[in-house]
Write a protein that holds these residues in place. Structure first.
Motif, PDB file in Angstrom:
ATOM      1  N   GLY A   1     -44.749  -6.948  20.032  1.00 40.64           N
ATOM      2  CA  GLY A   1     -45.089  -7.828  21.146  1.00 40.64           C
ATOM      3  C   GLY A   1     -43.914  -7.981  22.098  1.00 40.64           C
ATOM      4  O   GLY A   1     -42.753  -7.867  21.697  1.00 40.64           O
ATOM      5  N   LEU A   2     -44.206  -8.256  23.379  1.00 35.80           N
ATOM      6  CA  LEU A   2     -43.153  -8.352  24.392  1.00 35.80           C
ATOM      7  C   LEU A   2     -43.023  -9.757  24.977  1.00 35.80           C
ATOM      8  O   LEU A   2     -42.209  -9.975  25.877  1.00 35.80           O
ATOM      9  N   LEU A   3     -43.800 -10.699  24.482  1.00 36.52           N
ATOM     10  CA  LEU A   3     -43.817 -12.030  25.083  1.00 36.52           C
ATOM     11  C   LEU A   3     -42.465 -12.719  24.995  1.00 36.52           C
ATOM     12  O   LEU A   3     -42.084 -13.478  25.891  1.00 36.52           O
ATOM     13  N   THR A   4     -41.714 -12.501  23.948  1.00 35.30           N
ATOM     14  CA  THR A   4     -40.426 -13.187  23.769  1.00 35.30           C
ATOM     15  C   THR A   4     -39.261 -12.398  24.352  1.00 35.30           C
ATOM     16  O   THR A   4     -38.118 -12.819  24.232  1.00 35.30           O
ATOM     17  N   LEU A   5     -39.548 -11.262  24.976  1.00 32.19           N
ATOM     18  CA  LEU A   5     -38.490 -10.410  25.518  1.00 32.19           C
ATOM     19  C   LEU A   5     -38.099 -10.921  26.902  1.00 32.19           C
ATOM     20  O   LEU A   5     -38.897 -10.890  27.843  1.00 32.19           O
ATOM     21  N   GLY A   6     -36.863 -11.418  27.039  1.00 32.26           N
ATOM     22  CA  GLY A   6     -36.391 -11.974  28.301  1.00 32.26           C
ATOM     23  C   GLY A   6     -35.928 -10.908  29.282  1.00 32.26           C
ATOM     24  O   GLY A   6     -35.875  -9.713  28.958  1.00 32.26           O
ATOM     25  N   PRO A   7     -35.581 -11.332  30.499  1.00 35.00           N
ATOM     26  CA  PRO A   7     -35.173 -10.374  31.540  1.00 35.00           C
ATOM     27  C   PRO A   7     -33.985  -9.508  31.139  1.00 35.00           C
ATOM     28  O   PRO A   7     -33.975  -8.297  31.366  1.00 35.00           O
ATOM     29  N   THR A   8     -32.958 -10.121  30.547  1.00 33.36           N
ATOM     30  CA  THR A   8     -31.758  -9.364  30.182  1.00 33.36           C
ATOM     31  C   THR A   8     -32.069  -8.319  29.123  1.00 33.36           C
ATOM     32  O   THR A   8     -31.667  -7.145  29.232  1.00 33.36           O
ATOM     33  N   GLU A   9     -32.794  -8.735  28.093  1.00 39.44           N
ATOM     34  CA  GLU A   9     -33.147  -7.796  27.020  1.00 39.44           C
ATOM     35  C   GLU A   9     -34.089  -6.709  27.530  1.00 39.44           C
ATOM     36  O   GLU A   9     -34.002  -5.553  27.127  1.00 39.44           O
ATOM     37  N   THR A  10     -35.002  -7.085  28.438  1.00 43.49           N
ATOM     38  CA  THR A  10     -35.934  -6.096  29.000  1.00 43.49           C
ATOM     39  C   THR A  10     -35.168  -5.026  29.755  1.00 43.49           C
ATOM     40  O   THR A  10     -35.429  -3.827  29.596  1.00 43.49           O
ATOM     41  N   GLY A  11     -34.234  -5.450  30.595  1.00 42.07           N
ATOM     42  CA  GLY A  11     -33.435  -4.492  31.354  1.00 42.07           C
ATOM     43  C   GLY A  11     -32.636  -3.576  30.449  1.00 42.07           C
ATOM     44  O   GLY A  11     -32.575  -2.354  30.670  1.00 42.07           O
ATOM     45  N   ALA A  12     -32.004  -4.157  29.411  1.00 43.50           N
ATOM     46  CA  ALA A  12     -31.197  -3.354  28.491  1.00 43.50           C
ATOM     47  C   ALA A  12     -32.062  -2.341  27.747  1.00 43.50           C
ATOM     48  O   ALA A  12     -31.662  -1.184  27.543  1.00 43.50           O
TER      49      ALA A  12
END
Length: 416
Positions: free
Chosen positions: A27-38
């Motif tokens: 799931g991606l709901l808990t993935l924040g902007p910083t982690e998404t970019g990385a």
């Protein structure tokens, strides 16, 4: 029966598929902007490494002739058939793979680490190959290492520019001469690829495609963008609804292209059989003064009365105003012997070559004297006619007889 042991590389794809399956299940709901970019950056690097591994295998495939298993013509053809990529794409990948893994070790290592993308690798290979065989091996190695280093901060488009100037960086003494040579070669090839195609769609529009050298493309873009400037658009259309915002760039450029065509002066264009590229708008007098009848262009196209009146106001467009009996009342310019207005009048009256069975349009015709000038004939519209280049030569060839038909056409017959 003993099973053949599989090479370990065969299991890499299976493990990758398994890891990817796990990734899609997350799931991606808990993935924040910083982690998404990385994560996106790391996946791009992983994709580069996977492409590099495939490139290495493609180079190996050419060595073991994988195509022999199916009788394909080449490794690229086999790869296209097996993976459904286009043949052009398959040939491109095989070419880059062979070059990378046979000639450019530093590039191959950078691709394997994920530091260089497939697009960057292709540009680097092309730049290094373009250096030719006369370049010292040490200079070539320096160029390869420099371009690989530049890939950390430059995309494929920027690398292409750097690749053309790489000798200026690693070997300035020979870079200038080599750049001039490459530019001349590129310009020759670009000139050979110049194209312009246009087609009418039957619904009032013409569609086209063109290919021109970069310099001319840049010149054209500057012309169009000067007319399409949002600031100029605002000044011209102050009543526009501010809430609608500026018109999209593609629309402004398209309208600017149309305006550029209308701005082109006839005097700046070469003559076509003596008449230039003048646009002639043919209309009844009533249309000019506000009537509803459509008008015609000398190209055969029909336009609305409003558009005709607008074009008739153009300084470089000629309005041909007809009276009730369709006689030419005004050509918009003073007429004298075989000048452009007379030539236009012939085009309007004759519509093309006046030889029986010939359909050459006016712009491919020349004005001909019915009464030979050498025997006292007058240069006039009444005693003149249009003939295409071929039939004009025939008309002056004494081996042919000329017969004037009741339709006003001419018929030529070779003398016995």
């Amino acid at each position: 029966m003993t099973e053949t042991a599989l090479h370990p590389i065969a299991g890499v794809a299976a493990r990758l598929h398994g890891d990817l399956d796990d990734g899609f299940d997350l799931g991606l709901l808990t993935l924040g902007p910083t982690e998404t970019g990385a994560a996106l950056v790391e996946l791009e690097r992983a994709a580069n490494r996977l492409a590099a591994l495939q490139s290495r295998l493609l180079a190996h495939a050419t060595e073991v002739r994988v195509e022999d298993e199916t009788g394909a013509a080449s490794t690229a053809v086999w790869f296209a058939n097996a993976t459904q990529v286009t043949r052009a794409e398959a040939h491109r990948r095989v070419r880059v793979a062979v070059a990378t893994h046979e000639r450019y070790d530093a590039l191959a290592a950078a691709c394997s680490s994920g530091a260089v993308s497939p697009g960057q690798a292709e540009v680097i290979v092309r730049a290094l190959d373009d250096l030719g065989h006369g370049i010292d091996a040490g200079v070539r190695d320096d160029a390869e290492r420099a371009l690989v280093g530049f890939a950390a901060d430059h995309d494929a488009k920027d690398l292409r520019v750097l690749g053309r100037r790489i000798l200026d960086i690693v070997a300035p003494a020979i870079g200038e001469a080599r750049e001039a040579e490459l530019l001349a070669k590129e310009e020759r090839e670009a000139a050979a690829r110049i194209r312009l195609t246009m087609r009418e769609d039957g619904n009032g529009c013409v569609h086209g495609r063109f290919t021109v050298p970069e310099m001319h493309g840049a010149m054209f873009a500057k012309m169009v963008d000067a007319i399409a400037s949002p600031r100029r658009d605002h000044l011209r259309d102050e009543a526009a609804d501010d809430a609608a915002g500026p018109r999209p760039l593609w629309e402004r450029r398209g309208q600017a292209f149309v305006e550029l065509i209308e701005r082109m002066r006839d005097a700046d264009l070469p003559d076509a059989a003596g008449a230039g590229a003048t646009v002639v708008v043919t209309m009844q007098l009533d249309t000019l003064t506000g009537g509803l009848a459509a008008a015609s262009l000398d190209t055969g196209h029909r336009i609305s009365p409003g558009e005709a009146r607008r074009l008739a106001c153009g300084a470089d467009l000629v309005p041909a105003v007809l009276g009730t009996k369709s006689e030419v009342l005004d050509l918009g310019r003073a007429a004298r012997f075989h000048n452009k207005p007379q030539r236009i009048a012939l085009a309007l009256r004759d519509g093309g070559c006046t030889t029986e069975g010939c359909d050459a349009p006016p712009h491919r015709c020349e004005a001909h004297h019915d009464d030979a000038w050498s025997r006292g004939g007058r240069t006039s519209v009444e005693r003149g006619r249009l003939l295409c280049w071929r039939h004009h030569r025939v008309a002056h060839d004494p081996t042919y007889l000329t017969e004037r038909l009741g339709t006003g056409k001419l018929r030529f017959t070779r003398r016995n």
